[in-house]
Design a protein around this motif. Structure first.
Motif, short mmCIF file in Angstrom:
data_model
loop_
_atom_site.label_atom_id
_atom_site.label_comp_id
_atom_site.label_asym_id
_atom_site.label_seq_id
_atom_site.Cartn_x
_atom_site.Cartn_y
_atom_site.Cartn_z
N PHE A 84 0.96 -1.17 0.00
CA PHE A 84 0.06 0.09 -0.24
C PHE A 84 0.95 1.13 0.21
N ASP A 85 1.99 1.10 0.04
CA ASP A 85 3.08 2.32 -0.21
C ASP A 85 3.14 2.52 -1.58
N ARG A 86 2.04 3.75 -2.05
CA ARG A 86 1.88 3.83 -3.65
C ARG A 86 2.14 5.48 -3.82
N GLN A 87 2.95 5.43 -5.22
CA GLN A 87 3.20 6.90 -5.49
C GLN A 87 2.77 7.21 -7.17
N PRO A 88 2.28 8.19 -7.45
CA PRO A 88 1.63 8.47 -8.72
C PRO A 88 2.89 8.50 -9.64
N ALA A 89 2.48 8.13 -11.03
CA ALA A 89 3.41 8.18 -11.91
C ALA A 89 2.81 8.16 -13.40
N THR A 90 3.44 8.38 -14.57
CA THR A 90 2.86 8.50 -15.88
C THR A 90 3.29 7.21 -16.51
N LEU A 91 2.30 6.45 -17.24
CA LEU A 91 2.50 5.28 -17.87
C LEU A 91 2.39 5.38 -19.25
N ILE A 92 3.46 5.25 -20.28
CA ILE A 92 3.13 5.42 -21.52
C ILE A 92 2.90 4.04 -22.37
N ALA A 93 1.88 3.98 -22.59
CA ALA A 93 1.53 2.39 -23.26
C ALA A 93 1.24 2.48 -24.81
N MET A 94 0.80 1.71 -25.40
CA MET A 94 0.60 1.47 -27.11
C MET A 94 -0.19 2.67 -27.48
N ALA A 95 -1.39 2.68 -26.70
CA ALA A 95 -2.56 3.54 -27.38
C ALA A 95 -2.65 4.59 -26.63
N SER A 96 -2.04 5.08 -25.48
CA SER A 96 -2.35 5.91 -24.47
C SER A 96 -1.38 6.48 -23.73
N THR A 97 -1.43 7.51 -22.57
CA THR A 97 -0.56 7.87 -21.70
C THR A 97 -1.63 8.33 -20.62
N ARG A 98 -1.24 7.51 -19.40
CA ARG A 98 -2.21 7.65 -18.16
C ARG A 98 -1.32 7.87 -17.05
N GLU A 99 -2.22 8.51 -15.94
CA GLU A 99 -1.39 8.44 -14.72
C GLU A 99 -2.01 7.04 -13.85
N VAL A 100 -0.87 6.62 -13.22
CA VAL A 100 -1.01 5.37 -12.45
C VAL A 100 -0.67 5.52 -11.20
N GLU A 101 -0.80 4.17 -10.47
CA GLU A 101 -0.11 4.27 -9.22
C GLU A 101 0.96 3.26 -9.19
N THR A 102 2.18 3.65 -8.64
CA THR A 102 3.18 2.49 -8.41
C THR A 102 3.52 2.14 -7.08
N THR A 103 4.23 0.93 -6.85
CA THR A 103 4.68 0.53 -5.73
C THR A 103 5.86 -0.11 -5.80
N ARG A 104 6.58 -0.19 -4.38
CA ARG A 104 7.82 -0.98 -4.28
C ARG A 104 7.75 -2.35 -4.39
N VAL A 105 8.38 -3.31 -4.83
CA VAL A 105 8.12 -4.78 -4.81
C VAL A 105 9.42 -5.12 -4.33
N SER A 106 9.54 -5.75 -3.19
CA SER A 106 10.97 -6.28 -2.80
C SER A 106 10.72 -7.90 -2.88
N ASP A 107 12.18 -8.35 -3.05
CA ASP A 107 12.21 -9.90 -2.91
C ASP A 107 11.33 -10.75 -3.76
N MET A 108 11.44 -10.20 -5.17
CA MET A 108 10.70 -10.60 -6.10
C MET A 108 11.62 -11.91 -6.66
N GLY A 109 11.25 -13.05 -6.97
CA GLY A 109 11.92 -14.22 -7.28
C GLY A 109 11.58 -14.63 -8.66
N LEU A 110 12.55 -15.07 -9.62
CA LEU A 110 12.38 -15.55 -11.04
C LEU A 110 13.44 -16.65 -10.79
N GLY A 111 13.09 -17.89 -10.66
CA GLY A 111 13.99 -19.05 -10.72
C GLY A 111 14.88 -18.75 -9.66
N THR A 112 16.11 -18.83 -9.70
CA THR A 112 17.08 -18.52 -8.55
C THR A 112 17.45 -16.77 -8.33
N ARG A 113 17.09 -16.13 -9.27
CA ARG A 113 17.28 -14.76 -9.13
C ARG A 113 16.28 -14.10 -8.27
#
Length: 320
Positions: A84-113
């Motif tokens: 729930f620690d969220r900040q606003p940012a602008t997201l540029i996508a294929m058809a649009s540009t929108r304001e969105v929320e972002t959050t910090r994600v720690s300890d994300m695991g993909l395989g052994t990484r």
């Protein structure tokens, strides 16, 4: 369709400037080379998902998207994980540009990484194919990402650990721009074109400059594109005869055209440019995207060497 870039944060009453944050991805150091081999699953639009853990929970189903600058979480998943620690940012996508929320994600695991994403945009799951999130290139830098379509595997490691360039028929140099690798030595129906390899796009997309240069290409039914912000745009579709990519030739290539904000963001709005999507990438046995050496490698199917005609979901019909 994919393509998303995270622009500067938006805030009406921003706090005093802080020191620049660390790089978007913190990868845990390892003492010995490693290879992550992950079984791929196809989501409903034949793009690729892999299992990901977050803070020891999961696995969650994330789409692999080499056209996305930023790693994304679905809003539902962020709520479940109580991020729930969220900040606003602008997201540029294929058809649009929108304001969105972002959050910090720690300890994300993909395989052994294991790594940390400092500003992951939150999007509605319905707009990302029903997946739990998107793994963007911020989580794949300094690695080679090998898509083995023949064996339905994804391998993530350094190039030497994955066998170098042995076994690949075509090695194409690319240039890095905003973390994205862009192939400039490609040609479509005699027109030089910049090509972005995008595993998050269902099909191939071109910009208006390329559309004007391919005015003789046969017109197809218009296509409706929906980006990760849920914004829809209808684009004209034309059938190009021949895309030459290194030593490979893809014939009968449908391209949908739109003046996407992402072409402008990558400084590709004033030259012929296109995204090569999954329908065409799956024609190859293997595709490796090496962010460290800025190369894209292709392994041709055996049928291509025999010049046999084959089809894939009514998209490109032959690869030589």
């Amino acid at each position: 369709m994919s393509w998303l870039f995270l622009a500067a944060a938006l805030a009406a009453a921003a706090p005093p400037p802080e020191p620049p944050p660390p790089p978007a991805t913190d990868v845990a150091p390892l003492e010995t080379p490693f290879t992550d081999t992950i079984t791929l699953e196809a989501e409903r639009y034949r793009r690729l998902t892999v299992p990901v853990t977050i803070q020891g929970q999961g696995p969650f189903r994330f789409m692999i998207d080499t056209g996305a600058q930023a790693t994304v979480l679905s809003r539902d998943l962020a709520d479940r994980l109580q991020l729930f620690d969220r900040q606003p940012a602008t997201l540029i996508a294929m058809a649009s540009t929108r304001e969105v929320e972002t959050t910090r994600v720690s300890d994300m695991g993909l395989g052994t990484r294991s790594f940390t994403i400092h500003a992951a945009p939150l999007l509605d799951a319905v707009n990302i194919g029903g997946a739990d999130g998107i793994l963007g290139i911020d989580s794949l830098q300094h690695q080679r990402v090998l898509f083995d379509f023949e064996n339905n595997l994804l391998m993530v490691a350094d190039a030497d650990t994955l066998g170098g360039n042995r076994g690949f028929d075509i090695v194409v140099r690319a240039r890095r721009r905003l973390g994205q690798l862009i192939i400039h030595r490609a040609e479509i129906d005699g027109v030089s074109v910049a090509v972005v390899i995008d595993t998050g796009a269902q099909g191939s997309i071109g910009n208006p400059v390329l559309q004007r240069r391919l005015r003789r290409a046969r017109a197809q039914d218009p296509a409706l594109l929906t980006d990760v912000n849920g914004v829809e745009v209808t684009g004209d579709t034309r059938l190009a005869q021949r895309l030459a990519l290194g030593g490979a030739v893809i014939e009968n290539l449908p391209i949908t055209f739109t003046d996407s904000p992402t072409f402008h963001h990558l400084d590709l709005a004033d030259e012929p440019a296109m995204v090569l999507g999954m329908a065409e990438l799956r024609l190859f046995k293997r595709v490796a995207i090496d962010f460290s050496s800025q190369r894209v490698l292709f392994d041709l199917p055996d049928s291509a060497r025999l010049h046999q005609l084959f089809a894939l979901d009514d998209r490109a019909t032959r690869i030589d």
